[in-house]
Each structure stands twice: as structure tokens, then as C-alpha cells.
Motif scaffolding. Structure first.
Motif, PDB file in Angstrom:
ATOM      1  N   SER A  97       0.827  -1.211   0.000  1.00 45.82           N
ATOM      2  CA  SER A  97       0.000   0.000   0.000  1.00 45.82           C
ATOM      3  C   SER A  97       0.858   1.257   0.000  1.00 45.82           C
ATOM      4  CB  SER A  97      -0.926  -0.003   1.230  1.00 45.82           C
ATOM      5  OG  SER A  97      -1.808  -1.091   1.173  1.00 45.82           O
ATOM      6  N   MET A  98       1.926   1.271   0.814  1.00 47.93           N
ATOM      7  CA  MET A  98       2.790   2.439   0.859  1.00 47.93           C
ATOM      8  C   MET A  98       3.541   2.618  -0.459  1.00 47.93           C
ATOM      9  SD  MET A  98       2.124   3.824   3.655  1.00 47.93           S
ATOM     10  CE  MET A  98       3.374   5.104   3.632  1.00 47.93           C
ATOM     11  N   GLY A  99       3.926   1.491  -1.073  1.00 46.87           N
ATOM     12  CA  GLY A  99       4.582   1.577  -2.375  1.00 46.87           C
ATOM     13  C   GLY A  99       3.655   2.149  -3.437  1.00 46.87           C
ATOM     14  N   GLU A 100       2.377   1.733  -3.391  1.00 47.85           N
ATOM     15  CA  GLU A 100       1.387   2.248  -4.340  1.00 47.85           C
ATOM     16  C   GLU A 100       1.176   3.746  -4.127  1.00 47.85           C
ATOM     17  OE1 GLU A 100      -1.496   2.139  -7.398  1.00 47.85           O
ATOM     18  OE2 GLU A 100       0.080   0.731  -6.804  1.00 47.85           O
ATOM     19  N   LEU A 101       1.092   4.158  -2.870  1.00 45.66           N
ATOM     20  CA  LEU A 101       0.941   5.579  -2.560  1.00 45.66           C
ATOM     21  C   LEU A 101       2.113   6.385  -3.104  1.00 45.66           C
ATOM     22  CD1 LEU A 101      -0.289   8.011  -1.057  1.00 45.66           C
ATOM     23  CD2 LEU A 101       1.025   7.306   0.937  1.00 45.66           C
ATOM     24  N   LEU A 102       3.338   5.899  -2.855  1.00 47.87           N
ATOM     25  CA  LEU A 102       4.536   6.600  -3.315  1.00 47.87           C
ATOM     26  C   LEU A 102       4.546   6.725  -4.841  1.00 47.87           C
ATOM     27  CD1 LEU A 102       7.198   7.887  -2.421  1.00 47.87           C
ATOM     28  CD2 LEU A 102       8.281   5.640  -2.693  1.00 47.87           C
ATOM     29  N   TRP A 103       4.164   5.642  -5.520  1.00 47.17           N
ATOM     30  CA  TRP A 103       4.115   5.659  -6.985  1.00 47.17           C
ATOM     31  C   TRP A 103       3.106   6.691  -7.486  1.00 47.17           C
ATOM     32  CZ3 TRP A 103       6.133   4.596 -11.525  1.00 47.17           C
ATOM     33  CH2 TRP A 103       5.300   4.534 -12.654  1.00 47.17           C
ATOM     34  N   GLN A 104       1.882   6.655  -6.927  1.00 56.64           N
ATOM     35  CA  GLN A 104       0.836   7.582  -7.361  1.00 56.64           C
ATOM     36  C   GLN A 104       1.236   9.025  -7.098  1.00 56.64           C
ATOM     37  OE1 GLN A 104      -3.230   6.995  -6.598  1.00 56.64           O
ATOM     38  NE2 GLN A 104      -3.199   4.787  -6.849  1.00 56.64           N
ATOM     39  N   ALA A 105       1.803   9.269  -5.918  1.00 56.95           N
ATOM     40  CA  ALA A 105       2.169  10.640  -5.562  1.00 56.95           C
ATOM     41  C   ALA A 105       3.299  11.166  -6.450  1.00 56.95           C
ATOM     42  CB  ALA A 105       2.580  10.700  -4.096  1.00 56.95           C
ATOM     43  N   CYS A 106       4.355  10.379  -6.596  1.00 55.00           N
ATOM     44  CA  CYS A 106       5.517  10.838  -7.368  1.00 55.00           C
ATOM     45  C   CYS A 106       5.191  11.027  -8.841  1.00 55.00           C
ATOM     46  CB  CYS A 106       6.677   9.855  -7.214  1.00 55.00           C
ATOM     47  SG  CYS A 106       7.390   9.839  -5.560  1.00 55.00           S
ATOM     48  N   LEU A 107       4.453  10.093  -9.412  1.00 61.28           N
ATOM     49  CA  LEU A 107       4.100  10.221 -10.822  1.00 61.28           C
ATOM     50  C   LEU A 107       3.138  11.380 -11.047  1.00 61.28           C
ATOM     51  CD1 LEU A 107       4.655   9.077 -13.572  1.00 61.28           C
ATOM     52  CD2 LEU A 107       2.796   7.433 -13.241  1.00 61.28           C
ATOM     53  N   GLY A 108       2.203  11.567 -10.108  1.00 62.11           N
ATOM     54  CA  GLY A 108       1.283  12.695 -10.210  1.00 62.11           C
ATOM     55  C   GLY A 108       2.024  14.021 -10.149  1.00 62.11           C
ATOM     56  N   ILE A 109       2.999  14.118  -9.238  1.00 65.12           N
ATOM     57  CA  ILE A 109       3.811  15.331  -9.122  1.00 65.12           C
ATOM     58  C   ILE A 109       4.623  15.558 -10.391  1.00 65.12           C
ATOM     59  CG2 ILE A 109       5.796  16.331  -7.910  1.00 65.12           C
ATOM     60  CD1 ILE A 109       4.713  14.994  -5.349  1.00 65.12           C
ATOM     61  N   PHE A 110       5.170  14.478 -10.955  1.00 65.54           N
ATOM     62  CA  PHE A 110       5.968  14.585 -12.177  1.00 65.54           C
ATOM     63  C   PHE A 110       5.130  15.101 -13.344  1.00 65.54           C
ATOM     64  CE2 PHE A 110       7.471  12.645 -16.172  1.00 65.54           C
ATOM     65  CZ  PHE A 110       8.746  13.193 -16.242  1.00 65.54           C
ATOM     66  N   VAL A 111       3.956  14.497 -13.564  1.00 67.38           N
ATOM     67  CA  VAL A 111       3.080  14.918 -14.671  1.00 67.38           C
ATOM     68  C   VAL A 111       2.635  16.360 -14.489  1.00 67.38           C
ATOM     69  CG1 VAL A 111       0.855  14.530 -15.793  1.00 67.38           C
ATOM     70  CG2 VAL A 111       2.279  12.579 -15.174  1.00 67.38           C
ATOM     71  N   GLY A 112       2.193  16.705 -13.274  1.00 68.20           N
ATOM     72  CA  GLY A 112       1.751  18.070 -13.009  1.00 68.20           C
ATOM     73  C   GLY A 112       2.865  19.085 -13.145  1.00 68.20           C
ATOM     74  N   GLY A 113       4.067  18.693 -12.700  1.00 69.68           N
ATOM     75  CA  GLY A 113       5.208  19.595 -12.794  1.00 69.68           C
ATOM     76  C   GLY A 113       5.610  19.882 -14.231  1.00 69.68           C
ATOM     77  N   ILE A 114       5.636  18.840 -15.063  1.00 73.64           N
ATOM     78  CA  ILE A 114       5.993  19.009 -16.467  1.00 73.64           C
ATOM     79  C   ILE A 114       4.983  19.906 -17.180  1.00 73.64           C
ATOM     80  CG2 ILE A 114       6.174  17.818 -18.691  1.00 73.64           C
ATOM     81  CD1 ILE A 114       8.600  17.407 -16.964  1.00 73.64           C
ATOM     82  N   LEU A 115       3.694  19.632 -16.982  1.00 75.00           N
ATOM     83  CA  LEU A 115       2.668  20.433 -17.656  1.00 75.00           C
ATOM     84  C   LEU A 115       2.612  21.857 -17.116  1.00 75.00           C
ATOM     85  CD1 LEU A 115      -0.269  17.897 -18.120  1.00 75.00           C
ATOM     86  CD2 LEU A 115       1.171  18.904 -19.881  1.00 75.00           C
ATOM     87  N   GLY A 116       2.868  22.011 -15.813  1.00 68.16           N
ATOM     88  CA  GLY A 116       2.883  23.347 -15.230  1.00 68.16           C
ATOM     89  C   GLY A 116       4.005  24.191 -15.808  1.00 68.16           C
ATOM     90  N   TYR A 117       5.181  23.592 -15.928  1.00 64.81           N
ATOM     91  CA  TYR A 117       6.328  24.310 -16.493  1.00 64.81           C
ATOM     92  C   TYR A 117       6.075  24.644 -17.967  1.00 64.81           C
ATOM     93  CZ  TYR A 117      11.200  25.592 -17.365  1.00 64.81           C
ATOM     94  OH  TYR A 117      12.335  26.282 -17.690  1.00 64.81           O
TER      95      TYR A 117
END
Length: 412
Positions: A192-212
């Protein structure tokens, strides 16, 4: 020529949307005059206008229109909340936000589950499912409340950030417990913690790229050829961030929130807009976010099932009161103790205990459980809507009063 059924449905939907805009506009002005958070008034109006009372608004919770409004509306409000955050302030309290958004959700889930088990007399796994469903806070409520009530910057941004970041954890916890309740899975802390980390990090990555990328297209000295269409860029990027992250099995809400943070802090990356263009985009975002609040909370109120709520009313109210006055304070003080460098004062922590409204995301999770015919879905949905009503009508409306008593109002 007789109108086809699809045209009649479209006309009815158009009429409903027009009514929501007209009624919402009037209520928004009224809320401003009364100095009350508009989400509380929208919610009450929806309950009166819904099929259980007047029958003026009747959009089913499982309809495509409702799901579209909930998803896009929540995303845009999250984006607006992210854009209002300041990285310079957030970096001071990021550890508290991370702990509250992860460990804090698990503490809230467990406390609520134990209380629900004893008060409602339901199986413990169903009680945990209820706890997981209402464990996350609601950015769609907190963001507009904090825009209307000016709270000390670091406290406001810590609470808003927590409400955005803990949605992924709340959803993961809910479906993990659901898998156990349905006999489809066994609990795995590391999984569960691994899934959370994956969802959070990938979400931050996608949002960061599109935001920039959005910042480049609307504010770069040479490449800002979409400057004239800056408001529309926010719409396209919000949809793109959510769908991109969701398609990669990451947190779409995390992506749009991160997108908002990057765009709102574009000056830190060397991008600046002309004052006139910046004001035009800000006005557009504020208006669009207001419209989304109208639709989300009026519809949410109209879909309250009074019969279902009444079945578990007394026990549900007791569970929510314990959740508000014991579960949340325990969560906040326990998590803040793990971040001594933040130097939170007692009054700041007490204010954070009070601002944890339940809203769109828990409501959507409860609706999904009912639609899936999950074990104990009826009691989960009933208590979830009781929590939504109580926290929004009690906590959101008293935010300014509590802030004033605790000295949390921003001094101009």
C-alpha cells in the motif's frame, strides 16, 4: 416535428444548469453579504432544491453529467488552490504536510473505525472501510473558505496542501480495505505504501511538467505565443494533467494540484506576465472556480438521501462528533510532534484541528462503493453524508470565528 428523447434530455439538462447558475449567483452574493463561506449555503440550497424536497434539481449521482462535474470541478478547484500556494512558505512546513497526508490518514481511519465498530455495531472491517472513506479532507471546501477568510499564510497553506495531498492516500486506503472486506486481497503495508509513493511521485511529475510547459507558453520572454489564450491554457492543462496522471495509474488530483503550484509560482522559474494579462487570467480562474463550487455543492446537496441518513442518524452523528473532537486533534498533534522544526504553536495546531471539512472526494468514494454494491456500502454512504453535512455546516461556517479567537487571522 416531435423532439427526440435525446433533445428533451439535453433541454432538461440545460435548464438545470441554468437554474444552478442563477440560484448559485444569488446565493454567492448572499454569502458575501453575510460573510459566510458560500459552500455551506450552496450545500443547504441543494438539499432544498433536490428531489427529496422541491424536486427542482434531479441529477443522479451515477449519471455521466454528475461524474463529469465532480471530476472536472474538483480538479479545477484543486488547481486554483495549488496556484494560491507559495513555495517559499510551503518549504517551511512540507514535512508536517507529508506526515499528515500519509500517517495522518491512517490514524484518522483507525480511530474512526474503532469508534464506528463500537457505536454502530458493524463488523470491524466495514467500520475501517467507513474510516478510510472519510479520512481525507476536502480541498474543494477548504480552498474557497481560505480565500474568503484570510488566515496566517503558513497555516492556511499547510492545511490546503494537506487536503490536496491526502486524497490519494484516502482513495488507496479505501480500496485496500474494500479488497479485504470483499475477500479479494490481504492487507499489505509495504504494498500500500509503495502504491501511494508511486501515485504521488508520478502525479507530481506529470503536473510539474505540464505546469512548467504552460508557464513557458504564456509567460516566456520569447515563446509565450499563447499569452492571449492564457485562461484557456489553464483549462487544457488541468484536463491534460488529470487524464495524463490517471492514465498512468497515478493521482490525477495530485497532478492538477502540482500544476497549479508550478503555474502560481512561475516567477520563481524566471517567468513573468504583464500585469494586465496576469489580472485577466486571475479573474478568469476565480470566476471558473466559483462556477465549479456552485455546481459541485448544489448537486452534492441535492443528492443527499434523507431516508438512508435517518437509518444511521444518531449513531452516525456520535461517530462524526468523536471524529471531529477526538480523532482529528489526535491526528494533528501526533503528526506535528514528528516535525519539531516547524515550531507549531498550540493555537496553530488547534486551528488545524478544526479545519478538516469532509466533502467531494469522500462523497465520491461513498458513491462509488454504493454503485459497486460493496459490503456495508449503505452504512458507509449514510455516515459519510452525515460527516459532509456536519463538517461543512459546523466547521466551514465557524472558520473565521475560530481563527479570530485563536489569533490566526492575517493582519493587513
Amino acid at each position: 416535428m416531435e423532439s427526440s428523447a435525446s433533445i428533451e434530455i439535453a433541454k432538461q439538462a440545460l435548464l438545470t444548469f441554468g437554474l444552478i447558475l442563477a440560484i448559485g449567483s444569488f446565493l454567492g452574493i448572499t454569502a458575501k453579504k453575510l460573510k459566510t463561506p458560500d459552500v455551506a449555503i450552496f450545500l443547504l440550497a441543494g438539499m432544498v432544491l433536490g428531489p427529496e424536497v422541491m424536486g427542482v434539481i434531479d441529477i443522479k449521482a451515477n449519471s455521466i453529467a454528475n461524474q463529469l462535474i465532480l471530476i472536472f470541478g474538483s480538479c479545477y478547484i484543486l488547481f486554483d488552490g495549488g496556484a494560491s500556494l507559495k513555495l517559499k512558505v510551503l518549504k517551511e512546513v512540507w514535512l508536517t504536510v507529508v506526515i499528515l497526508s500519509t500517517l495522518g490518514v491512517l490514524i484518522s481511519m483507525f480511530v474512526t473505525g474503532v469508534v464506528a465498530y463500537w457505536i454502530l455495531g458493524i463488523p470491524f472491517i466495514i467500520a475501517l472501510l467507513l474510516g478510510a472513506t472519510i479520512a481525507s479532507t476536502d480541498p474543494a471546501t477548504l480552498v474557497p473558505v481560505f480565500q474568503q477568510v484570510k488566515i496566517r499564510e503558513r497555516v492556511a497553506q499547510a492545511v490546503m496542501s494537506e487536503s490536496a495531498f491526502n486524497d490519494a492516500m484516502g482513495a488507496i486506503a479505501t480500496f485496500t480495505v474494500l479488497g479485504i472486506a470483499a475477500g479479494h486481497a490481504e492487507f499489505s503495508l509495504f504494498g500500500s505504501m509503495g502504491e501511494l509513493l508511486w501515485q504521488a511521485c508520478l502525479g507530481i511529475f506529470v503536473g510539474g511538467i505540464l505546469g512548467y510547459l504552460a508557464a513557458v507558453l504564456i509567460a516566456h520572454e520569447k515563446f509565450s505565443f499563447l499569452l492571449e489564450y492564457a485562461p484557456l491554457v489553464t483549462l487544457m492543462a488541468v484536463i491534460g494533467a488529470y487524464m495524463g496522471a490517471d492514465g498512468a495509474h497515478a493521482s490525477g488530483f495530485m497532478a492538477v494540484f502540482t500544476f497549479g503550484i508550478i503555474l502560481g509560482n512561475k516567477d520563481m522559474f524566471g517567468f513573468e506576465m504583464q500585469e494586465r494579462e496576469a489580472e485577466r487570467m486571475e479573474d478568469y480562474i476565480m470566476t471558473t472556480a466559483l462556477i465549479m463550487r456552485m455546481f459541485i455543492f448544489i448537486l452534492l446537496g441535492s443528492q443527499v438521501n434523507f431516508a438512508l441518513m435517518n437509518e444511521y442518524l444518531i449513531g452516525g452523528v456520535i461517530v462524526v462528533l468523536i471524529f471531529m473532537f477526538i480523532g482529528r486533534p489526535l491526528t494533528v498533534f501526533a503528526c506535528a510532534a514528528l516535525d519539531p522544526k516547524a515550531n507549531w504553536t498550540r493555537n496553530e495546531l488547534l486551528f488545524m484541528c478544526w479545519t478538516r471539512e469532509t466533502g467531494v472526494i469522500p462523497g465520491a468514494l461513498a458513491g462509488m462503493l454504493v454503485g459497486m454494491k460493496a459490503p456495508g456500502a449503505d452504512v458507509v454512504a449514510s455516515v459519510t453524508f452525515i460527516a459532509i453535512l456536519m463538517t461543512i455546516l459546523i466547521q466551514a461556517t465557524t472558520t473565521k470565528w475560530v481563527a479570530k479567537k485563536l489569533g490566526m487571522l492575517e493582519t493587513v
